[in-house]
Design an enzyme around this catalytic site. Sequence first.
Site, mmCIF file in Angstrom:
data_model
loop_
_atom_site.group_PDB
_atom_site.id
_atom_site.type_symbol
_atom_site.label_atom_id
_atom_site.label_comp_id
_atom_site.label_asym_id
_atom_site.label_seq_id
_atom_site.Cartn_x
_atom_site.Cartn_y
_atom_site.Cartn_z
ATOM 1 N N CYS A 188 -4.261 -2.543 -0.224
ATOM 2 C CA CYS A 188 -4.727 -3.765 -0.865
ATOM 3 C C CYS A 188 -4.714 -4.862 0.193
ATOM 4 O O CYS A 188 -3.718 -5.049 0.878
ATOM 5 C CB CYS A 188 -3.828 -4.166 -2.025
ATOM 6 S SG CYS A 188 -3.788 -2.980 -3.381
ATOM 7 N N SER B 264 0.825 -1.190 0.000
ATOM 8 C CA SER B 264 0.000 0.000 0.000
ATOM 9 C C SER B 264 0.861 1.243 0.000
ATOM 10 O O SER B 264 2.081 1.174 0.072
ATOM 11 C CB SER B 264 -0.913 -0.011 1.231
ATOM 12 O OG SER B 264 -1.546 -1.266 1.369
ATOM 13 N N HIS C 168 0.360 15.885 -0.418
ATOM 14 C CA HIS C 168 0.847 17.036 -1.175
ATOM 15 C C HIS C 168 0.241 18.286 -0.547
ATOM 16 O O HIS C 168 -0.915 18.274 -0.114
ATOM 17 C CB HIS C 168 0.443 16.942 -2.650
ATOM 18 C CG HIS C 168 0.771 15.634 -3.291
ATOM 19 N ND1 HIS C 168 2.044 15.290 -3.680
ATOM 20 C CD2 HIS C 168 -0.013 14.566 -3.588
ATOM 21 C CE1 HIS C 168 2.029 14.076 -4.202
ATOM 22 N NE2 HIS C 168 0.795 13.616 -4.153
#
Length: 264
Positions: A140, A112, A117
């Site tokens: 996942c 994962s 940002h």
Amino acid sequence: MSKLKLHGFNNLTKSLSFCIYDICYAKTADDRDGYIAYIDEQYNANRLTEILSETCSIIGANILNIARQDYDPQGASVTILVSEEPVDPRDVDTSEHPGPLPSAVVAHLDKSHICVHTYPESHPEAGLCTFRADIEVSTCGVISPLKALNYLIHQLESDIVTMDYRVRGFTRDINGVKHFIDHKINSIQNFMSDDMKSLYHMMDVNVYQENIFHTKMMLKDFDLKHYLFNAKPEELSAEEKEQITRLLYKEMQEIYYGRNVPEV
């Protein structure tokens, strides 16, 4: 939902993305530059790495790689690739409840990533400044990234938060039947603590049949002193305080509802 016996690995991808906003009023151009510089330093790549690394520690993930960058003139990005420790799916709690804070390490991730940002900006004339941090936790496997939500919102206290959670793909049980979600959910709000929910106005827009969940949050209480940069309310006239309050409230409403509000 009863435990599924899967054929192979759990192939569902679960992604939580959210934007947090900090709103500020800075009267002069120098003040606006000062706010941008201040918030850019507060959330530089090193600080963001610390926050995301702590998130990995809280949810029990192994950090595989960290990529980070500060940008000129402003902004930063951090991406962490993680993998899970061995975990028995029977021990995984998929019920709806707030995720852990640092004192409760209970979850694991698999193959994962966590990334953030930042986007500082300011209005060219009105004195309004905003800081946005865009965060994504994608996993996942059997674990939901919603377990990280409560900690991150506590860590990044903000005026406005918008969140999206989506489950993609499918996994197959031992009989070959496809399953497009492996846990019950009717709202992202169910994964937040009561004290957090008490601070915000909240609104859901969910598309249940597509396994898409969206929640918006905006602080209930407004205290002008928390929104002024290099200024104090007592230094302003009653007219100035009213005008600034109106500007800030309009800005927050536009961000919360995602549309421009016409002048009345």
